[in-house]
Design a protein around this motif. Structure first.
Motif: not given
Length: 170
Positions: A136-137, A141-149
């Motif tokens: 989850l962490a 982190l990736l979501n905060r940086l603008g990465f999209e799943m």
């Protein structure tokens, strides 16, 4: 490609060298890092040392330093295209951090600084990252940086589910 070092008030991102080998081996031998990065699948110390040497020699294995101490790493590799060739416009990123520094924002800070630098490189179009779905962490982190799943897959070696994230830089 990337001009190093990258420095903030708390961290620096540098190239790795043979002088980092012992500290790098200590990092990748920690159970939390070994399990998350697959180093636990390496069967003996001699093989682990060879993996560490190979990774350190790669020009895009970057050291994350806190107070000049190697505390983690960010690895960037060209994705392999459909024809089996390296695709320098699309990178894969993996990262790990000494558990002592978890949940303090160090990796977020480092990955943010690195992606900001990559955004100014006209040759790089995307950065992809894979994380275990239960991490989850790292997903946060990736979501905060603008990465999209983009999708989930089952790791063929470990049998665990991974989420694939993508950051468009262009």
């Amino acid at each position: 490609m990337i001009k190093l070092p990258i420095r903030t008030r708390r961290i620096s991102i540098t190239h790795m060298s043979a002088a980092d080998l012992k500290d790098y081996e200590k990092l990748i031998s920690q159970p939390e890092i070994a399990a998350g990065a697959g180093f636990n699948l390496v069967s003996n110390q001699k093989m682990l040392t060879e993996v560490a040497k190979r990774q350190i020699s790669h020009p895009m294995t970057l050291g994350l330093r806190i107070h000049d101490h190697l505390a983690g790493a960010i690895l960037l590799y060209e994705q392999i295209d459909q024809n089996g060739f390296p695709d320098e416009a699309n990178l894969e990123m993996s990262y790990f951090l000494d558990p002592v520094y978890w949940n303090q924002g160090f990796m977020t800070e480092a990955a943010d600084q690195l992606t900001q630098v990559l955004k100014h490189d006209p040759t790089v179009k995307t950065v992809n990252a894979e994380v275990f779905t239960d991490n989850l962490a790292s997903k946060a982190l990736l979501n905060r940086l603008g990465f999209e799943m983009t999708t989930t897959v089952t790791d063929p070696i470990i049998g665990r589910k991974k989420a694939i994230f993508k950051l468009n830089l262009a």
